[in-house]
Structure formats: C-alpha cells, structure tokens
Design an enzyme around this catalytic site. Structure first.
Site, PDB file in Angstrom:
ATOM      1  N   ASP A 197     -10.162   3.224   2.226  1.00  0.00           N
ATOM      2  CA  ASP A 197     -10.376   2.624   3.550  1.00  0.00           C
ATOM      3  C   ASP A 197     -11.162   3.535   4.502  1.00  0.00           C
ATOM      4  O   ASP A 197     -12.065   3.082   5.211  1.00  0.00           O
ATOM      5  CB  ASP A 197      -9.032   2.260   4.200  1.00  0.00           C
ATOM      6  CG  ASP A 197      -8.479   0.931   3.695  1.00  0.00           C
ATOM      7  OD1 ASP A 197      -9.260   0.118   3.171  1.00  0.00           O
ATOM      8  OD2 ASP A 197      -7.260   0.713   3.838  1.00  0.00           O
ATOM      9  N   LYS A 223       0.811  -1.228   0.000  1.00  0.00           N
ATOM     10  CA  LYS A 223       0.000   0.000   0.000  1.00  0.00           C
ATOM     11  C   LYS A 223       0.845   1.279   0.000  1.00  0.00           C
ATOM     12  O   LYS A 223       0.479   2.265  -0.627  1.00  0.00           O
ATOM     13  CB  LYS A 223      -0.936   0.022   1.214  1.00  0.00           C
ATOM     14  CG  LYS A 223      -2.108  -0.933   1.101  1.00  0.00           C
ATOM     15  CD  LYS A 223      -3.050  -0.731   2.287  1.00  0.00           C
ATOM     16  CE  LYS A 223      -4.242  -1.662   2.207  1.00  0.00           C
ATOM     17  NZ  LYS A 223      -5.235  -1.408   3.264  1.00  0.00           N
TER      18      LYS A 223
HETATM   19  N1  NAP Z   1     -12.122  -4.138   7.983  1.00  0.00           N
HETATM   20  C1  NAP Z   1     -11.279  -3.745   7.057  1.00  0.00           C
HETATM   21  O1  NAP Z   1     -11.642  -3.426   5.918  1.00  0.00           O
HETATM   22  C2  NAP Z   1      -9.817  -3.612   7.405  1.00  0.00           C
HETATM   23  C3  NAP Z   1      -8.974  -2.806   6.618  1.00  0.00           C
HETATM   24  C4  NAP Z   1      -7.620  -2.698   6.979  1.00  0.00           C
HETATM   25  C5  NAP Z   1      -7.146  -3.391   8.096  1.00  0.00           C
HETATM   26  N2  NAP Z   1      -8.006  -4.167   8.827  1.00  0.00           N
HETATM   27  C6  NAP Z   1      -7.527  -4.885  10.032  1.00  0.00           C
HETATM   28  O2  NAP Z   1      -7.042  -3.904  10.926  1.00  0.00           O
HETATM   29  C7  NAP Z   1      -5.936  -4.392  11.666  1.00  0.00           C
HETATM   30  C8  NAP Z   1      -4.766  -3.407  11.543  1.00  0.00           C
HETATM   31  O3  NAP Z   1      -4.390  -3.278  10.189  1.00  0.00           O
HETATM   32  P1  NAP Z   1      -3.237  -2.239   9.739  1.00  0.00           P
HETATM   33  O4  NAP Z   1      -3.131  -2.361   8.258  1.00  0.00           O
HETATM   34  O5  NAP Z   1      -3.471  -0.911  10.354  1.00  0.00           O
HETATM   35  O6  NAP Z   1      -1.945  -2.929  10.415  1.00  0.00           O
HETATM   36  P2  NAP Z   1      -0.587  -2.225  10.908  1.00  0.00           P
HETATM   37  O7  NAP Z   1      -0.280  -1.029  10.090  1.00  0.00           O
HETATM   38  O8  NAP Z   1       0.403  -3.333  10.984  1.00  0.00           O
HETATM   39  O9  NAP Z   1      -0.931  -1.734  12.412  1.00  0.00           O
HETATM   40  C9  NAP Z   1      -1.180  -2.677  13.432  1.00  0.00           C
HETATM   41  C10 NAP Z   1      -1.659  -1.952  14.682  1.00  0.00           C
HETATM   42  O10 NAP Z   1      -1.993  -2.941  15.687  1.00  0.00           O
HETATM   43  C11 NAP Z   1      -1.181  -2.716  16.840  1.00  0.00           C
HETATM   44  N3  NAP Z   1      -0.814  -4.004  17.457  1.00  0.00           N
HETATM   45  C12 NAP Z   1      -0.439  -5.134  16.803  1.00  0.00           C
HETATM   46  N4  NAP Z   1      -0.180  -6.102  17.696  1.00  0.00           N
HETATM   47  C13 NAP Z   1      -0.383  -5.570  18.932  1.00  0.00           C
HETATM   48  C14 NAP Z   1      -0.266  -6.071  20.260  1.00  0.00           C
HETATM   49  N5  NAP Z   1       0.107  -7.344  20.507  1.00  0.00           N
HETATM   50  N6  NAP Z   1      -0.563  -5.235  21.289  1.00  0.00           N
HETATM   51  C15 NAP Z   1      -0.955  -3.960  21.053  1.00  0.00           C
HETATM   52  N7  NAP Z   1      -1.072  -3.424  19.817  1.00  0.00           N
HETATM   53  C16 NAP Z   1      -0.792  -4.235  18.768  1.00  0.00           C
HETATM   54  C17 NAP Z   1       0.045  -1.969  16.329  1.00  0.00           C
HETATM   55  O11 NAP Z   1       0.673  -1.294  17.387  1.00  0.00           O
HETATM   56  P3  NAP Z   1       2.227  -0.821  17.273  1.00  0.00           P
HETATM   57  O12 NAP Z   1       2.238   0.447  16.460  1.00  0.00           O
HETATM   58  O13 NAP Z   1       2.631  -0.610  18.679  1.00  0.00           O
HETATM   59  O14 NAP Z   1       2.977  -1.947  16.590  1.00  0.00           O
HETATM   60  C18 NAP Z   1      -0.616  -1.036  15.297  1.00  0.00           C
HETATM   61  O15 NAP Z   1      -1.261   0.043  15.940  1.00  0.00           O
HETATM   62  C19 NAP Z   1      -5.649  -5.792  11.090  1.00  0.00           C
HETATM   63  O16 NAP Z   1      -6.262  -6.737  11.939  1.00  0.00           O
HETATM   64  C20 NAP Z   1      -6.331  -5.782   9.739  1.00  0.00           C
HETATM   65  O17 NAP Z   1      -6.765  -7.064   9.338  1.00  0.00           O
HETATM   66  C21 NAP Z   1      -9.335  -4.280   8.516  1.00  0.00           C
END
Ligand code: NAP
Length: 279
Positions: free
Chosen positions: A101, A65
C-alpha cells in the site's frame, strides 16, 4: 495456468480482478485472478493451505490484513512494522507476506505529481487507520522532512509516532489551519468523502499554492476535497492511482512480469467506478 485471488469478507466489491485480468490479457500471460470470499473463521485454514492449493498467492483485504500475519511462514520487515499484509506469494512451498500500500501511494504520487519531491517535504496526513500507517511508513522511508498526523481519535494518531523519527505531530484536529499552511503535501486517508460518507469539512484557504493534495478515497474518482483543491489550482492525486500501483507488486510476484499502470487501465477501472468517466 497461474492463478491468484483476492480474499476478504465480503469481497464482492473488489476491483482487483479487473486490474489483474487486464494485465494478464495485455501481456498475453496464461493466468487468472478471482475473488474468493473467506470468512474470519476461515482465514487460518485458507492461508495454511495456500502453498498446497495450486494458487501462486493472494491479495488480502478487509477484514484480514492484520490477522493474516499469524498464519504465514515468512513476513517481511515492512509488514511486521505495519502489522499488516496485503500481498502473499508462495515460494518453495512457503507462504511469504508483504504490504504494497505505501509503495502504491508513492508511485501514484510520482505519476500524478511528477515535479514533486518527497525528500524534504512537510506532509500533513488526515486519518490514522491501516492505510495511513502504510503511507506514513513509506513517507518516512522516502525521506519526508516532517509528517504530522491529524485524526479524530488522537490515540490512533499517536500510535503512528513510533513508525519513524520524522513524525513530528499527532493531533485530533486542533491547530489544523497552522498545519495546513505549513504543509507541502496534504493526504486524506480517512473514509470521509467516500460515496455514502459525509464529505471532509476542510477549508483549503490556508494551503500554499504549491501544495499537492492527495486523497486515497477513490469512490468517487474525484472527491469533494480534490474538487476544492483543483478549483484552487493545486496539483491533485486521486486515490485510484494508489489502488492500481499497489496491485503491481503482487502481479510481478505471481505472474513474473512488472506491469505498467497505463492510461488505458486507469480509464477501464475509472469507468467501472463511474460509467460517466471520460478520459
Ligand atoms: N486507494 C487505495 O488503494 C486505498 C487503499 C486502502 C484504503 N483506501 C481507502 O482509505 C480509507 C481508509 O481506509 P483504512 O483501511 O485506513 O480504514 P480504517 O483503518 O478503518 O481507518 C479509517 C480512518 O478514517 C477515519 N474516519 C472514519 N470515519 C470518520 C468520521 N466520520 N470522521 C472523522 N474521521 C473518520 C478514522 O478515524 P478514527 O481513528 O477516529 O476512527 C480512521 O482514521 C477508506 O475509504 C478506504 O477505502 C484506499
């Protein structure tokens, strides 16, 4: 026949083909939508060859992305502000990119919580990754009164402050009970609660009864956070709605018809995630 794809690495898990091919059938459009695995070192050549490939465009998912911006002819203001693109289309021989998004989240909120108004709402966002960035920008643009971002890594929460004037706080979780009590909308954008990940350890007792609780995680369809919220009587916004609504942007650009997110589509994709899902 008009064709589009979703690219990522790996890409086997993507449910986008299920969504777009449902709409193509539903509207009787001669088109097809596929998954296409593109490794990181193949992203540039894929996007630079897109205009000549015969494809109408593509969706872009993890891990491409952010890197995609550098390989497109035209990137809109929103995608530049977010530093990320998830939807690409070809017009007059040029590739264009945007991010759907944030809009997808707002549309899913409007569908699941129709009485809720973002304008003047106080929002607490958990997480500060790519999805949070898109959602926070959309909330700012929709007129939220204030947005507080709480994230394990504080620096990433602080990086979101530049997205707009309404973002009042960035924390690593300190003061969370106070933030919970003050918010009208709570959104989990962390990966916590996803199948295979620990649940989000959060007690919703401080939340006011009128607060809406959203989770963008959609496997499981109803996360432990949403279950807790539901049992306390809060209106909930499950993450599958965002996935379906963000897809509408690309479909309209490639296939020329604004598609509807129907209960039938929701149940089709929900059953793919959880065969025991009942409408
Ligand atoms: N519904 C939809 O259409 C949609 C769209 C996009 C994403 N999502 C979902 O949203 C989630 C995040 O996606 P993203 O693209 O934003 O991922 P990302 O950029 O990798 O961000 C992950 C986030 O989760 C936090 N995190 C991960 N593991 C953690 C833990 N053990 N304890 C506390 N915080 C934790 C990270 O914190 P740190 O910064 O501290 O690492 C960060 O804030 C995923 O589950 C994805 O499947 C859904």
């Amino acid at each position: 026949m008009t064709r589009a794809v979703v690219i990522g690495w790996p890409i086997g898990h993507s449910r986008s083909p299920l969504i777009h091919n449902y709409w193509l059938r539903h509207y009787g459009i001669a088109g097809h939508y596929d998954r296409q695995p593109v490794p990181p070192d193949g992203l540039g050549s894929f996007l630079r060859g897109l205009a000549e490939s015969g494809l109408a465009g593509c969706n872009i998912t993890i891990p491409h992305k952010e890197k995609a911006l550098a390989h497109l002819d035209v990137v809109d203001g929103l995608a530049r502000r977010l530093g990320a693109v998830n939807t690409v289309w070809v017009r007059d021989g040029k590739t264009h990119g945007t991010s759907s998004d944030g809009q997808g989240f707002l549309a899913s909120l409007a569908a699941a919580a129709p009485g809720f108004s973002i304008q003047n709402a106080r929002v607490l966002v958990l997480g500060a990754g790519g999805a949070a960035r898109a959602i926070v920008a959309a909330l700012v643009d929709a007129g939220a009164a204030s947005i507080t971002v709480s994230n394990r890594t504080r620096a990433r929460a602080e990086a979101l402050l530049s997205l707009g004037p309404g973002i009042v706080g960035a924390s690593d979780g300190a003061g969370l009970a106070h933030d919970l009590a003050a918010c009208d909308l709570l959104i989990n954008t962390t990966a916590l609660g996803m199948t295979g990940q620990p649940a989000l350890a959060l007690d919703l007792v401080p939340l006011k009864p009128s607060a809406v609780v959203a989770d963008i995680v959609y496997t499981p369809l109803v996360t432990p956070l949403l279950r807790q919220a539901q049992s306390r009587g809060h209106v909930i916004v499950p993450g599958l709605g965002m996935l379906l609504h963000q897809a509408a942007t690309g479909f309209e650009l490639w296939f020329g018809r604004k598609p509807e997110v129907t209960a039938e589509l929701y149940n089709l994709v929900a059953r793919d995630i959880d065969p025991d899902h009942r409408p």
